[in-house]
Design a protein around this motif. Structure first.
Motif, PDB file in Angstrom:
ATOM      1  N   MET A   1     -18.291   4.011  -4.952  1.00 45.93           N
ATOM      2  CA  MET A   1     -18.930   2.840  -5.516  1.00 45.93           C
ATOM      3  C   MET A   1     -20.428   3.001  -5.442  1.00 45.93           C
ATOM      4  O   MET A   1     -20.987   3.260  -4.388  1.00 45.93           O
ATOM      5  CB  MET A   1     -18.512   1.592  -4.732  1.00 45.93           C
ATOM      6  N   SER A   2     -21.092   2.850  -6.539  1.00 49.31           N
ATOM      7  CA  SER A   2     -22.533   3.049  -6.560  1.00 49.31           C
ATOM      8  C   SER A   2     -23.248   1.859  -5.973  1.00 49.31           C
ATOM      9  O   SER A   2     -22.844   0.714  -6.127  1.00 49.31           O
ATOM     10  CB  SER A   2     -23.006   3.271  -8.004  1.00 49.31           C
ATOM     11  N   ALA A   3     -24.349   2.121  -5.254  1.00 45.61           N
ATOM     12  CA  ALA A   3     -25.157   1.041  -4.710  1.00 45.61           C
ATOM     13  C   ALA A   3     -25.784   0.226  -5.828  1.00 45.61           C
ATOM     14  O   ALA A   3     -25.988  -0.985  -5.705  1.00 45.61           O
ATOM     15  CB  ALA A   3     -26.236   1.626  -3.793  1.00 45.61           C
ATOM     16  N   SER A 130     -21.245 -14.766 -13.346  1.00 43.17           N
ATOM     17  CA  SER A 130     -21.429 -13.953 -12.139  1.00 43.17           C
ATOM     18  C   SER A 130     -20.151 -13.189 -11.804  1.00 43.17           C
ATOM     19  O   SER A 130     -20.191 -11.996 -11.469  1.00 43.17           O
ATOM     20  CB  SER A 130     -21.828 -14.850 -10.965  1.00 43.17           C
ATOM     21  N   PHE A 131     -19.006 -13.861 -11.921  1.00 46.59           N
ATOM     22  CA  PHE A 131     -17.732 -13.223 -11.606  1.00 46.59           C
ATOM     23  C   PHE A 131     -17.438 -12.073 -12.568  1.00 46.59           C
ATOM     24  O   PHE A 131     -16.982 -11.000 -12.141  1.00 46.59           O
ATOM     25  CB  PHE A 131     -16.615 -14.258 -11.662  1.00 46.59           C
ATOM     26  N   MET A 132     -17.702 -12.261 -13.850  1.00 48.20           N
ATOM     27  CA  MET A 132     -17.448 -11.209 -14.829  1.00 48.20           C
ATOM     28  C   MET A 132     -18.366 -10.008 -14.596  1.00 48.20           C
ATOM     29  O   MET A 132     -17.959  -8.858 -14.784  1.00 48.20           O
ATOM     30  CB  MET A 132     -17.631 -11.750 -16.247  1.00 48.20           C
ATOM     31  N   THR A 138     -16.939  -3.666 -10.586  1.00 44.00           N
ATOM     32  CA  THR A 138     -15.776  -3.276  -9.787  1.00 44.00           C
ATOM     33  C   THR A 138     -14.868  -2.341 -10.567  1.00 44.00           C
ATOM     34  O   THR A 138     -14.358  -1.352 -10.029  1.00 44.00           O
ATOM     35  CB  THR A 138     -14.990  -4.528  -9.354  1.00 44.00           C
ATOM     36  N   ASN A 139     -14.650  -2.643 -11.840  1.00 40.95           N
ATOM     37  CA  ASN A 139     -13.749  -1.835 -12.657  1.00 40.95           C
ATOM     38  C   ASN A 139     -14.238  -0.394 -12.805  1.00 40.95           C
ATOM     39  O   ASN A 139     -13.442   0.510 -13.061  1.00 40.95           O
ATOM     40  CB  ASN A 139     -13.572  -2.475 -14.032  1.00 40.95           C
ATOM     41  N   ILE A 148      -6.825  -6.523  -4.854  1.00 38.15           N
ATOM     42  CA  ILE A 148      -6.602  -6.685  -3.415  1.00 38.15           C
ATOM     43  C   ILE A 148      -6.732  -5.342  -2.706  1.00 38.15           C
ATOM     44  O   ILE A 148      -7.374  -5.234  -1.647  1.00 38.15           O
ATOM     45  CB  ILE A 148      -5.218  -7.301  -3.146  1.00 38.15           C
ATOM     46  N   ARG A 149      -6.134  -4.308  -3.280  1.00 39.20           N
ATOM     47  CA  ARG A 149      -6.217  -2.973  -2.674  1.00 39.20           C
ATOM     48  C   ARG A 149      -7.664  -2.479  -2.670  1.00 39.20           C
ATOM     49  O   ARG A 149      -8.118  -1.863  -1.692  1.00 39.20           O
ATOM     50  CB  ARG A 149      -5.330  -2.003  -3.453  1.00 39.20           C
ATOM     51  N   PHE A 150      -8.403  -2.758  -3.748  1.00 41.50           N
ATOM     52  CA  PHE A 150      -9.806  -2.356  -3.812  1.00 41.50           C
ATOM     53  C   PHE A 150     -10.609  -3.037  -2.714  1.00 41.50           C
ATOM     54  O   PHE A 150     -11.411  -2.399  -2.010  1.00 41.50           O
ATOM     55  CB  PHE A 150     -10.383  -2.712  -5.179  1.00 41.50           C
TER      56      PHE A 150
END
Length: 322
Positions: A1-3, A130-132, A138-139, A148-150
């Motif tokens: 995951m990139s900062a 914000s959520f999108m 995240t995707n 959940i696993r992520f």
């Protein structure tokens, strides 16, 4: 995951929450709705949390020192844990107290009745943005894993924290809208209190879950099974010198830095130069296979099948079975 991805999500959430907090506070001042007060405090707490995550990310970039030879990568975990405490106390407990108080002294909304509904609808739209944003970032990192696993397996705390906060914020807004709408329809302030209690319970549950996940990172987590397999294959690829892995341990020093320490079996008649070359080659292969493996210690030894295992060898699942 990139900062960078985590930072973009944090900034989007911070911008949305500041705007939402101001409008909710205005709505509370005009209407006296406890749901609006709980939601405004929630948004202010979330804004502070996003600032904490940004501070943690910046402090984690400090170079290593003699006092902290492995650097400051875990600062990101510390600040994420503080976020869970803020969410629990400032957000959750305050909402529970305000909801209880409202149930004891219910008050209907008599003035500016349309304001909280409009504010909540606008807030849902902003939180949705914000959520999108957090979902898009995240995707890029989670691949085929479920959310959940992520969240459970992510080593960088920023995106999971923002995802949990945004999810709690959206559900909290729905609870607030439920309480305000029923209060307006029935002219009974008890519904406003119930909505506020629901917000408080939600925030407490999310904060506890976040604290448990962050605690695990603070205590020190090892590499995931996929990376462990890649590291093992990289070490044992040289069948000419490396016979097997006697035992191995890994530890995340930060979200993008993994420590690998292993004792490897070499042939008893290999020269020191040949062993050194084999270790250098293994380290290079490890860094190619798992780029975040930046601190690597490989200790050569002679493997004896009947030799009693040390405590370290007994504790690790990566023992002489390799």
């Amino acid at each position: 995951m990139s900062a960078e991805g985590g930072t973009r999500a944090i900034i989007a959430a911070l911008t949305a929450n500041l705007g939402i907090a101001v409008t909710k506070l205005l709505a509370w001042l005009l209407t006296g709705s406890s749901s609006m007060l709980a939601e405004s405090i929630h948004s202010l707490a979330d804004s502070g949390n996003q600032l904490l995550l940004l501070i943690g990310g910046r402090r984690a970039q400090k170079p290593a020192t003699p006092e902290h030879p492995f650097g400051y990568g875990r600062e990101r975990y510390i600040y994420a844990f503080i976020v869970s405490i803020v969410l629990f106390s400032v957000g959750g407990l305050f909402a529970l107290y305000e909801g209880y108080h409202k149930l004891q002294h219910p008050e209907a909304i008599h003035s500016w009745q349309w304001v909280p509904v409009v504010v909540l609808v606008i807030a849902i739209a902003l939180e949705g943005y914000s959520f999108m944003t957090a979902m898009r970032e995240t995707n890029k990192s989670r691949g085929s894993a479920s959310l959940i696993r992520f969240i459970r397996r992510a080593k960088a705390p920023e995106l999971p924290v923002v995802l949990l906060e945004d999810t709690a914020a959206l559900l909290g807004l729905v609870f607030a809208l439920f309480g305000v709408a029923l209060t307006l329809l029935t002219d009974n302030g008890v519904w406003d209190g119930i909505g506020t209690l629901a917000i408080g319970l939600l925030l407490v549950v999310v904060a506890i879950f976040l604290a448990m996940e962050t605690q695990s990172l603070l205590l020190g987590e090892g590499a995931n099974p996929e990376d462990l397999t890649r590291i093992e294959q990289a070490i044992t690829q040289d069948h000419g010198t490396v016979e097997r892995i006697i035992h191995m341990k890994t530890l995340y020093l930060g979200p993008e830095e993994l420590l690998v320490a292993a004792k490897i079996a070499v042939h008893h008649d290999d020269t020191a130069a040949k062993v050194a070359d084999a270790i250098d080659a293994a380290e290079s292969r490890i860094r190619v296979a798992v780029p975040i493996a930046r601190v690597i210690y490989l200790e050569p030894d002679i493997y004896h099948a009947g030799k009693p295992k040390t405590d370290a060898e007994e504790e690790t699942p990566h023992g002489a079975a390799h």
